[in-house]
Design a protein around this motif. Structure first.
Motif, PDB file in Angstrom:
ATOM      1  N   ALA A  99       0.812  -1.364  -0.014  1.00  0.00           N
ATOM      2  CA  ALA A  99       0.061   0.032   0.060  1.00  0.00           C
ATOM      3  C   ALA A  99       0.920   1.118   0.067  1.00  0.00           C
ATOM      4  O   ALA A  99       0.564   2.211  -0.846  1.00  0.00           O
ATOM      5  CB  ALA A  99      -0.953   0.132   1.169  1.00  0.00           C
ATOM      6  N   GLU A 100       2.012   1.324   0.851  1.00  0.00           N
ATOM      7  CA  GLU A 100       2.796   2.668   1.047  1.00  0.00           C
ATOM      8  C   GLU A 100       3.480   2.759  -0.514  1.00  0.00           C
ATOM      9  O   GLU A 100       3.602   3.697  -0.794  1.00  0.00           O
ATOM     10  CB  GLU A 100       3.911   2.349   2.152  1.00  0.00           C
ATOM     11  N   ILE A 101       3.935   1.519  -1.042  1.00  0.00           N
ATOM     12  CA  ILE A 101       4.730   1.710  -2.210  1.00  0.00           C
ATOM     13  C   ILE A 101       3.663   2.026  -3.500  1.00  0.00           C
ATOM     14  O   ILE A 101       4.239   3.083  -4.182  1.00  0.00           O
ATOM     15  CB  ILE A 101       5.480   0.413  -2.547  1.00  0.00           C
ATOM     16  N   GLU A 102       2.553   1.679  -3.512  1.00  0.00           N
ATOM     17  CA  GLU A 102       1.813   2.106  -4.525  1.00  0.00           C
ATOM     18  C   GLU A 102       1.345   3.459  -4.333  1.00  0.00           C
ATOM     19  O   GLU A 102       0.953   4.008  -5.308  1.00  0.00           O
ATOM     20  CB  GLU A 102       0.248   1.006  -4.351  1.00  0.00           C
ATOM     21  N   ALA A 103       1.088   3.917  -2.900  1.00  0.00           N
ATOM     22  CA  ALA A 103       0.794   5.429  -2.948  1.00  0.00           C
ATOM     23  C   ALA A 103       2.010   6.416  -3.407  1.00  0.00           C
ATOM     24  O   ALA A 103       1.946   7.429  -3.937  1.00  0.00           O
ATOM     25  CB  ALA A 103       0.517   5.771  -1.308  1.00  0.00           C
ATOM     26  N   ALA A 104       3.054   5.730  -3.308  1.00  0.00           N
ATOM     27  CA  ALA A 104       4.534   6.504  -3.827  1.00  0.00           C
ATOM     28  C   ALA A 104       4.393   6.627  -5.418  1.00  0.00           C
ATOM     29  O   ALA A 104       4.695   7.517  -6.081  1.00  0.00           O
ATOM     30  CB  ALA A 104       5.705   6.035  -3.194  1.00  0.00           C
ATOM     31  N   ARG A 105       4.101   5.361  -5.909  1.00  0.00           N
ATOM     32  CA  ARG A 105       4.006   5.279  -7.343  1.00  0.00           C
ATOM     33  C   ARG A 105       2.788   6.134  -8.006  1.00  0.00           C
ATOM     34  O   ARG A 105       2.992   6.868  -8.961  1.00  0.00           O
ATOM     35  CB  ARG A 105       3.670   3.755  -7.613  1.00  0.00           C
ATOM     36  N   ALA A 106       1.743   6.369  -7.097  1.00  0.00           N
ATOM     37  CA  ALA A 106       0.451   7.197  -7.733  1.00  0.00           C
ATOM     38  C   ALA A 106       1.025   8.570  -7.604  1.00  0.00           C
ATOM     39  O   ALA A 106       0.496   9.229  -8.411  1.00  0.00           O
ATOM     40  CB  ALA A 106      -0.633   6.835  -7.068  1.00  0.00           C
ATOM     41  N   ALA A 115       3.207  10.191   0.743  1.00  0.00           N
ATOM     42  CA  ALA A 115       3.160  10.109  -0.716  1.00  0.00           C
ATOM     43  C   ALA A 115       3.620  11.122  -1.682  1.00  0.00           C
ATOM     44  O   ALA A 115       4.209  11.152  -2.434  1.00  0.00           O
ATOM     45  CB  ALA A 115       1.857   9.437  -1.176  1.00  0.00           C
ATOM     46  N   ALA A 116       2.958  12.562  -0.921  1.00  0.00           N
ATOM     47  CA  ALA A 116       3.157  13.776  -1.542  1.00  0.00           C
ATOM     48  C   ALA A 116       4.541  14.427  -1.489  1.00  0.00           C
ATOM     49  O   ALA A 116       5.183  14.889  -2.341  1.00  0.00           O
ATOM     50  CB  ALA A 116       2.309  14.844  -1.034  1.00  0.00           C
ATOM     51  N   GLU A 117       5.511  13.575  -0.578  1.00  0.00           N
ATOM     52  CA  GLU A 117       6.839  13.959  -0.613  1.00  0.00           C
ATOM     53  C   GLU A 117       7.746  13.022  -1.748  1.00  0.00           C
ATOM     54  O   GLU A 117       8.903  13.768  -1.968  1.00  0.00           O
ATOM     55  CB  GLU A 117       7.354  13.703   0.758  1.00  0.00           C
ATOM     56  N   TRP A 118       7.210  12.152  -2.104  1.00  0.00           N
ATOM     57  CA  TRP A 118       8.087  11.647  -3.115  1.00  0.00           C
ATOM     58  C   TRP A 118       8.728  12.282  -4.210  1.00  0.00           C
ATOM     59  O   TRP A 118       9.788  12.029  -4.806  1.00  0.00           O
ATOM     60  CB  TRP A 118       7.578  10.044  -3.546  1.00  0.00           C
TER      61      TRP A 118
END
Length: 356
Positions: free
Chosen positions: A224-231, A313-316
């Protein structure tokens, strides 16, 4: 004869031990609950487990980390170690166990502790590090722990990172089914022994590509965390490698990624240093804040982006941009290119009575 105790948690301790053992010019015997690695160069004593059941007073009222009362496995494993310390082991290397370090020292055998980052000033670690004849730190003096007691630093050999992607003095025997974590291939050409990254592979880094290299256990980061970063980074292509989804050629993928994202484990960071990766290193919870200390040291030295936790996620987008701007040239502050060789020479110096 050098004895080498390998902790059973994870495979990082074992992989590092193999790299060092293959550089030794004297006999070595390994001790561990893990099975003998395919390319271990000497004898291997597989110890019985001591972590099953319901342990009674395993910390000895806070004096030790793990010494359960009335545990047949624990008693047998310490007895097997004592037998060899009594007969032919002349130096005991521990990676890691305060109890084995203290056992060897009580039997009058010099000890070398593979040091770990983080707060090691608890009662048990302090006793082991104080009692050790030498400490071996798989990082550089330039990135040393700032809060270590001076007496530890004075007896420490700073080898720089020790990576399975470093080219050994002697090539390993062919492996047969050995677990290689998130990837199975090594470099095709030598890493620079002067401390820089290995020569680039034939292909250049792929623009806006992220490679995530993550472990299986002890992590608070999931799909979930990785998918949020991808999005949150629509212009980037993300590839995720884990022990359950290993890379067919991790060396190549590390070199081709525009940015590598991984945890703060010692071996994962060593592999980043071998390739000179542009990276974001995210600390995961570990005893004594080991990965927090590693990520902080990397960030402090300007080597790569080091974080204390998985970011929102917004920081990526900004983090990936910062990693790219830092580049990978400062990994020379972390590694010398021949860490295993340096560790082996340090151990042989202790064996011969020359100290660290």
């Amino acid at each position: 004869m050098i004895g080498y105790y390998v902790h059973h948690h994870g495979l990082g301790h074992r992989n590092r031990a193999v790299q060092i053992a293959r550089e030794l010019t004297t006999g070595v015997v390994g001790f561990s609950s893990l099975e003998r690695p395919a390319d271990w160069p000497g004898e291997w004593v597989q110890l019985p487990p001591d972590d099953a059941g319901h342990p009674a007073d395993p910390t000895a009222n806070g004096v030790l980390h793990w010494a359960p009362l009335h545990h047949p496995g624990h008693r047998e494993r310490m007895g097997l170690l004592a037998d060899r310390l009594r007969t032919d082991v002349e130096l005991m290397v521990t990676d890691t166990s305060a109890e084995v370090t203290l056992l060897a020292r009580l039997m009058g055998v010099p000890t070398a502790v593979m040091a770990m980052r983080g707060d090691r000033t608890d009662r048990t670690h302090r006793a082991a590090y104080d009692a050790a004849t030498a400490l071996v730190a798989p990082w550089s003096r330039e990135t040393a722990e700032p809060y270590w007691p001076g007496e530890w630093t004075r007896k420490t050999m700073f080898t720089g990172a020790i990576s399975r992607f470093d080219v050994p003095s002697r090539p390993p025997e062919p492996e047969s089914g050995a677990d290689q974590g998130a990837g199975r291939s090594g470099p095709d050409r030598a890493a620079s022994s002067a401390g820089g990254a290995a020569e680039p592979a034939d292909g250049a880094a792929q623009r806006n590509s992220v490679l995530v290299v993550w472990g299986r256990g002890g992590t608070v980061v999931g799909e979930a965390e990785i998918e949020a970063a991808r999005a949150a980074t629509p212009g980037w292509t993300w590839t995720v490698r884990t022990p359950d989804n290993p890379s067919p050629d991790l060396w190549r993928e590390l070199q081709e990624a525009a940015v590598v994202v991984t945890h703060g484990g010692n071996n994962a960071v060593a592999e980043l240093s071998a390739v000179g990766a542009r990276a974001v290193v995210v600390a995961q919870p570990r005893p004594h804040d080991e990965q927090l200390a590693t990520a902080a040291a990397l960030d402090r030295a300007g080597i790569c982006v080091g974080l204390s936790e998985w970011p929102a996620a917004a920081e990526w987008p900004g983090l990936l941009g910062r990693a790219g701007q830092l580049g990978g040239s400062r990994w020379s502050l972390w590694r010398h290119g021949d860490g295993a060789r340096r560790a082996a020479r340090a151990l042989e110096a202790v064996l011969s009575g020359g100290g660290a």
